[in-house]
Design a protein around this motif. Structure first.
Motif, PDB file in Angstrom:
ATOM      1  N   SER A  94       0.968  -1.131  -0.081  1.00 36.76           N
ATOM      2  CA  SER A  94       0.069  -0.119   0.128  1.00 36.76           C
ATOM      3  C   SER A  94       0.821   1.342   0.070  1.00 36.76           C
ATOM      4  O   SER A  94       2.028   1.052   0.121  1.00 36.76           O
ATOM      5  N   ASP A  95       0.111   2.295   0.058  1.00 38.41           N
ATOM      6  CA  ASP A  95       0.997   3.745  -0.440  1.00 38.41           C
ATOM      7  C   ASP A  95       0.026   4.863   0.016  1.00 38.41           C
ATOM      8  O   ASP A  95      -0.935   4.985  -0.661  1.00 38.41           O
ATOM      9  N   CYS A  96       0.216   5.748   1.151  1.00 34.55           N
ATOM     10  CA  CYS A  96      -0.537   6.405   1.742  1.00 34.55           C
ATOM     11  C   CYS A  96       0.416   7.664   2.163  1.00 34.55           C
ATOM     12  O   CYS A  96       1.372   7.739   2.606  1.00 34.55           O
ATOM     13  N   GLY A 135      -1.022   9.503 -10.033  1.00 35.25           N
ATOM     14  CA  GLY A 135      -0.735   8.124  -9.396  1.00 35.25           C
ATOM     15  C   GLY A 135      -0.256   7.094 -10.109  1.00 35.25           C
ATOM     16  O   GLY A 135       0.003   7.082 -11.463  1.00 35.25           O
ATOM     17  N   HIS A 136      -0.174   5.998  -9.833  1.00 35.89           N
ATOM     18  CA  HIS A 136       0.585   4.720 -10.230  1.00 35.89           C
ATOM     19  C   HIS A 136      -0.180   3.420  -9.882  1.00 35.89           C
ATOM     20  O   HIS A 136      -0.674   3.395  -8.802  1.00 35.89           O
ATOM     21  N   SER A 137       0.340   2.520 -10.374  1.00 32.00           N
ATOM     22  CA  SER A 137      -0.339   1.164 -10.121  1.00 32.00           C
ATOM     23  C   SER A 137       0.564   0.592  -8.907  1.00 32.00           C
ATOM     24  O   SER A 137       1.495   0.701  -8.881  1.00 32.00           O
ATOM     25  N   VAL A 141       5.606  -1.257  -4.829  1.00 33.81           N
ATOM     26  CA  VAL A 141       4.811   0.066  -4.806  1.00 33.81           C
ATOM     27  C   VAL A 141       4.508   0.860  -5.925  1.00 33.81           C
ATOM     28  O   VAL A 141       3.375   1.254  -6.116  1.00 33.81           O
ATOM     29  N   HIS A 142       5.605   0.889  -6.994  1.00 35.98           N
ATOM     30  CA  HIS A 142       5.634   1.364  -8.160  1.00 35.98           C
ATOM     31  C   HIS A 142       5.458   0.165  -9.067  1.00 35.98           C
ATOM     32  O   HIS A 142       6.454  -0.503  -9.619  1.00 35.98           O
ATOM     33  N   ASP A 143       4.295  -0.392  -9.269  1.00 38.15           N
ATOM     34  CA  ASP A 143       3.999  -1.753  -9.968  1.00 38.15           C
ATOM     35  C   ASP A 143       4.183  -1.739 -11.437  1.00 38.15           C
ATOM     36  O   ASP A 143       3.660  -2.882 -11.975  1.00 38.15           O
ATOM     37  N   LEU A 162      -4.738   1.554  -7.835  1.00 38.92           N
ATOM     38  CA  LEU A 162      -4.009   2.596  -8.302  1.00 38.92           C
ATOM     39  C   LEU A 162      -3.982   3.478  -7.067  1.00 38.92           C
ATOM     40  O   LEU A 162      -4.838   3.620  -6.105  1.00 38.92           O
ATOM     41  N   THR A 163      -2.690   4.569  -7.090  1.00 39.44           N
ATOM     42  CA  THR A 163      -2.831   5.543  -5.937  1.00 39.44           C
ATOM     43  C   THR A 163      -3.206   6.862  -6.627  1.00 39.44           C
ATOM     44  O   THR A 163      -3.353   6.854  -7.898  1.00 39.44           O
ATOM     45  N   VAL A 164      -3.985   7.611  -5.888  1.00 40.31           N
ATOM     46  CA  VAL A 164      -4.392   8.918  -6.199  1.00 40.31           C
ATOM     47  C   VAL A 164      -3.740  10.120  -5.472  1.00 40.31           C
ATOM     48  O   VAL A 164      -4.146  10.107  -4.306  1.00 40.31           O
ATOM     49  N   GLU A 165      -2.603  10.866  -6.140  1.00 39.64           N
ATOM     50  CA  GLU A 165      -2.033  11.560  -5.033  1.00 39.64           C
ATOM     51  C   GLU A 165      -1.662  12.802  -5.461  1.00 39.64           C
ATOM     52  O   GLU A 165      -0.504  13.388  -5.785  1.00 39.64           O
ATOM     53  N   PRO A 166      -2.560  13.794  -5.413  1.00 46.58           N
ATOM     54  CA  PRO A 166      -2.162  15.127  -5.889  1.00 46.58           C
ATOM     55  C   PRO A 166      -1.369  15.847  -4.849  1.00 46.58           C
ATOM     56  O   PRO A 166      -1.383  15.705  -3.823  1.00 46.58           O
TER      57      PRO A 166
HETATM   58 MN    MN Z   1       2.587   6.714  -4.478  1.00 44.24          MN
END
Ligand code: MN
Ligand code: GLY
Ligand code: MN
Length: 366
Positions: A232-234, A296-298, A303-305, A324-328
């Motif tokens: 995960s990535d938060c 974002g990324h997969s 973590v960067h898939d 996916l991540t959504v990270e503005p």
């Molecule tokens: Mn990320």
């Protein structure tokens, strides 16, 4: 796992007789090895998986992980004790299979040269784009693991305000975050935790230092858990005490940008369009041009898939099962930054949120 292997072959534009996934030593271990074989534990350095179009899998490995290999579903295991036995086993497993696909994106040059020398009569080709595509759309088992990894990070996000103490360093906070994830069942951080106090927050991939937390600072904390190999990535951005007024305003624009992205996420939309939805909100604000990375990324076994992302260059369309991540973010040199990052899975009707910690602006009492 047979389904995963078959799917990789089905997606290939130019068929091959076999695919060889060959690991070097850490960190050059291809997570496709675990993806295709289903091994639950072990590094598998120097090990090889031979995959065939009907879903067949042969694991060639040494004594260190032989037991793990034997517990993998559907795999034949050849235990080796020398480079010579590796060469012989490879030759045997690939007998009659002349065209061999390799995952060029993950293969070291040294391993490639070893394979060329070991298999002089075989033809190699690059199947890495297909492997990335296959890994981008997750199956149920993968989504369940990502859901749990995200759940751990969400719980920790709620605990971070309670960890903050005046005078603590970025490094201290990073280790507390990682310790809390471990206590909740994370196998380790999915990448090196980012803690950036004050102006450091203007650099998205800042590495924590001995800088101390002072009242009136903002901070960006970006971290992730690993659960059964899935990452995960938060990111959450907090204020400690009362920071300069613009901190709240920046945070609100980033929240709105993320919301704009969520509103367009559904199957069939391109990654570029999701990125644009968020970027437009930021560019309509005072902080035009201060969103300096892709949205974002997969996520998955890394973590960067790889595979599909959310960036101006992501022409591919979203599909059900992509995670996916959504990270503005907004980054202001000399001041700091705000990033809000959450993990989602694309569903038939839109998306499911995997992370669920509060996202609003928070001034933690100093
Ligand atoms: Mn990320
Ligand atoms: N942790 C780096 C990123 O959010 O992509
Ligand atoms: Mn992150």
């Amino acid at each position: 796992m047979k389904d995963r292997v078959r799917r990789i072959f089905r997606l290939l534009k130019s068929p091959v007789d076999a695919i060889v996934v060959a690991n070097s030593t850490e960190p050059h271990v291809d997570m496709t090895f675990a993806y295709a074989t289903g091994v639950e534990s072990g590094l598998f350095e120097g090990s090889v998986a031979v995959l065939t179009p009907n879903g067949g899998t042969t694991i060639i490995t040494g004594a260190l992980e032989a037991e793990s290999a034997r517990s993998a579903p559907d795999a034949e295991v050849i235990e080796i004790d020398s480079m010579d036995s590796l060469r012989k086993s490879l030759g045997k497993s690939l007998r009659g299979r002349k065209s061999v696909g390799l995952n060029y994106r993950e293969l070291t040059h040294a391993t490639y040269l070893f394979l060329k020398k070991t298999l002089p009569d075989h033809r190699f080709s690059d199947v890495s784009p297909t492997i990335a595509t296959a890994r981008t759309v997750k199956d149920k088992e993968e989504i369940a693991r990502l859901r749990e990894a995200a759940h751990i990070t969400s719980k920790v996000a709620r605990e971070i305000p309670g960890m903050l103490r005046s005078g603590m360093t970025e490094l201290e906070l990073a280790s507390e975050v990682e310790y809390h994830m471990g206590r909740l069942g994370s196998a380790g951080p999915s990448f090196k935790t980012i803690v950036a106090f004050g102006p450091h927050g203007a650099e998205p991939h800042f590495e924590p230092t001995r800088t101390k937390l002072k009242k009136g600072m903002t901070m960006v904390i970006d971290y992730g858990a690993i659960y059964q190999r899935y990452c995960s990535d938060c990111t959450r951005s907090f204020a400690f005490g009362h920071p300069p007024k613009q901190a709240r305003a920046i945070h609100e624009v980033v929240e709105a940008a993320q919301q704009a992205a969520f509103e367009v996420i559904r199957p069939g939309v391109s990654g570029a369009d999701v990125h644009k939805a968020a970027e437009q909100v930021i560019n309509a604000s005072k902080w035009k041009g201060r969103f300096i990375h892709g949205l974002g990324h997969s996520i998955g076994l890394a973590v960067h898939d790889g595979g599909v992302g959310l960036s101006p260059r992501s022409k591919e369309k979203l599909e059900v099962g992509m995670c996916l991540t959504v990270e503005p973010g907004i980054y202001v040199p000399g001041f700091g930054g705000v990033r809000i990052e959450d993990d989602i899975v694309v569903t038939k009707d839109g998306y499911e949120m995997l992370t669920d910690a509060p996202r609003g602006y928070l001034e933690v009492k100093g």
